[in-house]
Design an enzyme around this catalytic site. Structure first.
Site, PDB file in Angstrom:
ATOM      1  N   LYS A 135       0.804  -0.953   0.326  1.00 25.70           N
ATOM      2  CA  LYS A 135       0.245   0.230   0.054  1.00 25.70           C
ATOM      3  C   LYS A 135       0.755   1.578  -0.230  1.00 25.70           C
ATOM      4  O   LYS A 135       0.457   2.069  -0.219  1.00 25.70           O
ATOM      5  CB  LYS A 135      -0.505  -0.052   1.269  1.00 25.70           C
ATOM      6  CG  LYS A 135      -0.068  -0.399   2.795  1.00 25.70           C
ATOM      7  CD  LYS A 135      -0.805   0.365   3.709  1.00 25.70           C
ATOM      8  CE  LYS A 135      -0.768   0.561   5.008  1.00 25.70           C
ATOM      9  NZ  LYS A 135      -1.554   0.547   6.145  1.00 25.70           N
ATOM     10  N   GLY A 159      -4.556  -4.363   1.066  1.00 28.85           N
ATOM     11  CA  GLY A 159      -5.086  -5.593   0.401  1.00 28.85           C
ATOM     12  C   GLY A 159      -5.183  -6.117   2.379  1.00 28.85           C
ATOM     13  O   GLY A 159      -5.469  -5.780   3.343  1.00 28.85           O
ATOM     14  N   ARG A 182       7.530  -1.243  19.391  1.00 28.92           N
ATOM     15  CA  ARG A 182       6.684  -0.909  17.654  1.00 28.92           C
ATOM     16  C   ARG A 182       5.986  -2.184  17.750  1.00 28.92           C
ATOM     17  O   ARG A 182       5.584  -3.029  18.280  1.00 28.92           O
ATOM     18  CB  ARG A 182       7.809  -1.729  16.607  1.00 28.92           C
ATOM     19  CG  ARG A 182       8.682  -0.123  16.228  1.00 28.92           C
ATOM     20  CD  ARG A 182       9.577  -0.805  14.433  1.00 28.92           C
ATOM     21  NE  ARG A 182       8.433  -0.310  13.366  1.00 28.92           N
ATOM     22  CZ  ARG A 182       8.062   0.976  13.142  1.00 28.92           C
ATOM     23  NH1 ARG A 182       8.371   2.235  14.190  1.00 28.92           N
ATOM     24  NH2 ARG A 182       7.106   0.846  12.745  1.00 28.92           N
ATOM     25  N   HIS A 235      45.515  -8.504  11.837  1.00 28.97           N
ATOM     26  CA  HIS A 235      46.713  -7.716  12.475  1.00 28.97           C
ATOM     27  C   HIS A 235      46.963  -6.527  11.691  1.00 28.97           C
ATOM     28  O   HIS A 235      47.594  -6.407  10.922  1.00 28.97           O
ATOM     29  CB  HIS A 235      48.134  -8.434  13.854  1.00 28.97           C
ATOM     30  CG  HIS A 235      48.357  -6.736  14.034  1.00 28.97           C
ATOM     31  ND1 HIS A 235      48.038  -6.763  15.398  1.00 28.97           N
ATOM     32  CD2 HIS A 235      49.059  -6.605  13.675  1.00 28.97           C
ATOM     33  CE1 HIS A 235      48.682  -6.299  16.709  1.00 28.97           C
ATOM     34  NE2 HIS A 235      49.604  -5.558  15.602  1.00 28.97           N
TER      35      HIS A 235
END
Length: 484
Positions: free
Chosen positions: A61, A140, A289, A461
């Site tokens: 979307k 959807g 969230r 290294h």
């Protein structure tokens, strides 16, 4: 929905090299797999399924790439890198370089950030189109176990993947106005650096924004209800982040639950349960969230949820046959790379390849604050719970002994947790750029390596990766650059 970002995408079919997608011959509505959500999990599943010769429809979307690309991982890390540049300019004298920080041009920072996002967006969009995946633009809704409806059109497939991502949570009674009380999405669009900001929440999002705003010169106060910052990480990692934050001038309060907030003439005033108040120009609400599952038709079709998350088994199958779920809507770590791997797993499982179940403990984690925090596997507390206090061994290698870390002037460590006389089950790192070391840590954990296995490997290294080698040498009983 902003359609200008979709100028190269048509609703159901597209052409490649002048050849129309063969799905159009069947009215473009019948597929092997329909994916609801074009974020990390959704588009990864689409790409892998296409490789396996499945006919795929990908419904989105907003913009392909989802939260991570447009409102999460990528733009926030661009801001954090800009903050690192600001700190380097401010601290140049520490390295014998005469530099000063004249200021932060947020218009320029946002141009840089948006350029990174837009290039990645074009790349993802082009890649998906090249794989002959049908892209459907619109919102959807699941209307049957084998069907999703978008803009009045029904798209059917024996396999449906729900991958709709997440949204920024708030707290009861805490209203987001997008001006003085904001979420991370709003924070990414600020045109100026706030003079002062309160960050409510000491998890990954809160800690990262606190870090970048401090680098940009803002006064930052971080409020966390739990006993420590980054509470999901090993306690030792939290402690060093807190110590460095104090040195950087980031004020933080843990064990401090939120009570209320009010707008003032010049900003906001936040009150915590103890009655103490804090004032600033802005309040960033970073309390986690939530799963974007509302309005998807899950209850009507019979897809079981728990606290808004879609319930799945270990193979990411929901309670409805043929319907899978991936990414942030599945309870667990809300990480883009987790969703990405889940998407690949689902595509291969649908195609009959019988992929191995994903080990949630085997997913790497990185918080990109200064200093960075990277981890793999079990914390010491989790390992103790699993194996018992006498069933584990730990070793911590201080980055003060690592030449490259001294060059970078960073503090931190590599901490190992192993099952006693067994493999390494946890690797925890703090310091500049340690996120780049987590790849080796992932291999060590997922291949169930013993300290002796890693100790014999040669680490270049001078690099920070030597710290991983030194830690494993010590835990294997042959410490070199370690005192005591």
């Amino acid at each position: 929905m902003t359609t200008s970002c979709w100028h190269e995408i048509v609703d159901t079919t597209f052409s490649i090299n002048g050849t129309e997608d063969p799905v159009a011959d069947n009215a473009g509505t019948s597929f092997d797999l329909v994916i609801l959500g074009g974020g990390s999990g959704g588009y990864a599943c689409a790409l892998r399924a296409s490789e396996l010769d499945l006919r795929v429809a990908l419904i989105e979307k907003d913009k392909l790439g989802g939260t991570c690309l447009h409102r999460g991982c990528i733009p926030t890390k661009a801001l954090l890198h800009a903050g690192e540049i600001a700190d380097n300019a401010r601290d140049g004298a520490d390295f014998g370089i005469r530099t000063t920080l004249e200021g932060v041009d947020m218009a320029g920072v946002n141009k840089y950030k948006d350029g990174v996002v837009n290039r990645a967006f074009r790349g993802v969009t082009g890649l998906i189109k090249s794989r002959r995946i049908t892209i459907v633009e619109g919102e959807g809704r699941l209307v049957a176990p084998n069907a999703v409806q978008v803009n009045g059109t029904r798209y059917e497939a024996p396999n449906i993947l729900l991958a709709t991502g997440s949204y920024s949570r708030s707290l009861p009674g805490l209203d987001i106005d997008g001006e003085r009380i904001i979420t991370s999405e709003h924070a990414l669009q600020l045109g100026d650096v706030p003079r002062s900001v309160i960050v409510l929440g000491g998890g990954v999002i809160g800690v990262e924004f606190a870090s970048v705003w401090r680098s940009f010169g803002a006064e930052v106060t971080l409020i966390e209800a739990l006993p420590r910052l980054l509470a999901v990480e090993d306690e030792a990692s939290s402690k060093i982040v807190e110590r460095v934050f104090r040195r950087r001038g980031i004020n933080y309060k843990t064990n401090t639950p939120y009570k209320s907030v009010e707008r003032t003439e010049n900003g906001v005033r936040l009150t915590v349960e103890s009655g103490e108040t804090f004032e600033a120009d802005l309040l960033l609400v970073a309390v986690g969230r939530g799963p974007s599952t509302t309005g998807l038709g899950l209850e009507e079709v019979g897809v079981a949820t728990e606290r808004g998350f879609v319930r799945t088994d270990e193979r990411l199958r929901t309670s409805v046959e043929g319907v899978r779920a991936a990414g942030d809507i599945v309870a667990g770590l809300q990480l883009a790379h987790r969703g990405f791997q889940q998407g690949i797993f689902i595509a291969e499982d649908i195609a009959g390849l019988d992929p191995a179940v994903i080990d949630e403990s085997g997913i790497p984690r990185v918080t990109y604050c200064d200093p960075e925090v990277a981890s793999m596997g079990l914390t010491e507390a989790a390992a103790t719970e699993r194996y018992g206090a006498d069933g584990i061994e730990t070793f911590t290698y201080d980055l003060a002994g690592n030449p490259k870390s001294q060059i970078l002037k960073t503090q931190g460590f590599v901490k190992l947790v192993r099952a006693k006389d067994g493999p390494v089950v946890g690797i925890h790192m703090v310091g500049a750029r340690v996120g780049e070391l987590v790849g080796e840590a992932q291999l060590i954990y997922n291949w169930e390596a013993f300290p002796e296995d890693v100790a014999q490997l040669i680490h270049m290294h001078p690099t920070q990766s030597e710290a991983i080698g030194e830690a494993h040498l010590a835990l294997a009983g042959k410490p070199l650059h370690v005192h005591g």
